[in-house]
Design an enzyme around this catalytic site. Structure first.
Site, PDB file in Angstrom:
ATOM      1  CG  HIS A 165    -112.480 100.354  75.883  1.00 41.40           C
ATOM      2  ND1 HIS A 165    -112.014  99.160  76.152  1.00 41.40           N
ATOM      3  CD2 HIS A 165    -111.543 101.394  76.673  1.00 41.40           C
ATOM      4  CE1 HIS A 165    -110.414  99.220  76.440  1.00 41.40           C
ATOM      5  NE2 HIS A 165    -110.292 100.576  76.716  1.00 41.40           N
ATOM      6  CG  ASP A 389    -101.483 100.314  51.231  1.00 42.71           C
ATOM      7  OD1 ASP A 389    -102.518 101.101  50.785  1.00 42.71           O
ATOM      8  OD2 ASP A 389    -100.753  99.837  50.703  1.00 42.71           O
TER       9      ASP A 389
END
Length: 449
Positions: A165, A389
């Site tokens: 993070h 994708d």
């Protein structure tokens, strides 16, 4: 439904380095105060493990190229993408609060499961999901990012990604995953070069002291449980209609958003849990993390990575006459007012650090009050994880992992339809929560994970 226990077998672990070495003038990335709110040495950051898992079924991966060829494409394109996202391949330096962009690499694991991906999709068991992300990413001096590629006998494929993070927020994660997917599918020619140096955009003069999160040393992960509450698009449309109050003062004609409506429903159930525990209604504060980039002027580079998040806060304050949990329309109104004001806010660059730190300190002040409940929501809805994708088509499902601390995460539903709410509570609170009749009235599908 009976399910078969499946074992994830780790096949290999290695480091993937950028395909081109990072120039010497970019070797050190000095982290901003906004990034250091999530430094690994902080208790909160030690359990804050942003992780996304993308699932591709056998019919998606049954393409003309061989599986081994596509696995090599994933690895090669990862290396090429890291050339632009070079801090991910570096290491966090605690003493200097910086990233040494030394190209040591991203952790890359390959694993195999002797079973069918459909069994994971159907069972959604947390022990199985967590095995698909045996990743590092965030430990001091260790890899800042990790990838796990898991193959199934059926031809299904799972891609897990985890980012420390301290290097970035959900926007940063989504930007990297999207860029990697594009590179794997079409090459690197269309990639937009990211920017990481927040300190060059936001002055940090005369900032207030940053409060620390309460210690989490007494957190008992074994007493926490995560449940997945699913509402499809049709159910959410009904929920939005029931939560809309056009007669309310200052109300706009629009219905609440999906996130506003689902948050209100969960918030109301959580207030019921609190009432059962304490014997009375308490003041309750609901917060949502917010991507600040659209609100900042002058406009920022299109792919400015790092931690540019603040908090949207809605408060239900009790008075001497409050005896019942507020209705859905009341909470929707509070949330919608807060979201509307937050969306319209304009923040000059020179005020960004001050605004974020003050907002964070206000939340920590709420945590210090014994008679106020804080409900921390995070929404990843509309981040483009569902569009990732890699040449395999879009994922059939996107998940996170179970949380060891109390929290409420909203994700797009399967195929982008509806919302999945990942609710993490201690076991006794979860029993009360999932029996809330308002949740049952809206026909939430409640699934153990």
């Amino acid at each position: 439904m009976e399910t078969t226990t499946m074992e994830v077998k780790l096949l290999s672990t290695k480091m993937i380095k950028p395909s081109s070495p990072t120039p010497s003038h970019l070797r050190t990335l000095n982290l901003s105060s906004l990034d250091l709110l999530f430094a690994p040495e902080l208790d909160f950051a030690s359990v804050s493990r942003p992780c996304v898992i993308l699932y591709y079924t056998a019919d998606q991966t049954s393409i003309i190229i061989r599986p081994a060829d596509h696995l090599q494409d994933l690895e090669t394109s990862l290396s090429e993408t890291l050339t632009g996202f070079y801090p991910l391949a570096g290491r966090y330096m605690k003493d200097s609060h910086s990233i040494d962009c030394n190209d040591e690499g991203v952790e890359y694991l390959e694993a195999k499961v002797e079973g069918r991906l459909s069994q994971v999709i159907l069972s959604r068991k947390d022990e199985m999901i967590d095995q698909l992300s045996h990743l590092a990413g965030g430990e001091s001096m260790g890899p800042l990012a990790s990838v796990q590629i898991t193959r199934f006998d059926c031809g299904g494929l799972v891609v897990g990604f985890r980012l420390a993070h301290v290097l970035g927020d959900a926007f940063t994660m989504a930007s990297f995953v999207s860029s990697w997917a594009t590179a794997c599918r079409e090459g690197t020619g269309k990639l937009i070069c990211p920017t990481f140096d927040l300190t060059s955009f936001f002055p940090e003069n005369d900032l207030p002291a940053m409060k620390r999160w309460p210690s989490l040393k007494n957190v008992r992960p074994d007493e926490m449980v995560t449940r997945r509450f699913v509402l499809d698009g049709a159910k959410i449309s009904s929920l939005k209609a029931r939560g809309h109050d056009p007669a309310a003062a200052g109300s706009s004609l629009r219905q609440p958003s999906q996130v506003e409506a689902v948050t209100a429903l969960i918030w109301r159930a959580l207030m019921g849990v609190s009432q059962a525990k304490h014997g009375r209604i308490r003041t309750s504060v609901a917060t949502h993390s917010k991507n600040l980039r659209p609100n900042i002027i002058p406009p920022l580079p299109p792919m400015l990575c790092g931690n540019l998040i603040s908090t949207v806060t809605a408060t239900f304050a009790i008075d001497g006459n409050t005896e019942e949990v507020p209705d859905l329309k009341c909470l929707v109104g509070l949330l919608r007012d807060s979201f509307t004001k937050s969306k319209a806010a304009v923040i000059p660059r020179e005020d960004v650090c001050l605004s974020v730190i003050e907002s964070r300190n206000e939340i920590l002040e709420v945590l210090e009050k014994e008679d106020v409940d804080l409900m921390k929501f995070v929404s990843w809805c509309r981040f483009p994880f569902c569009e990732s994708d890699f040449g395999l088509g879009k994922p059939c499902w996107v998940s996170i992992i179970s949380s060891p601390i109390k929290g409420f995460m909203l994700l797009d539903g399967e195929g982008g339809d509806g919302i999945e709410a990942w609710v993490s509570l201690n076991k006794s609170d979860m029993l009360h929560f999932q029996q809330d009749h308002h949740l049952m009235d809206h026909h939430f599908d409640i699934l153990s994970i």
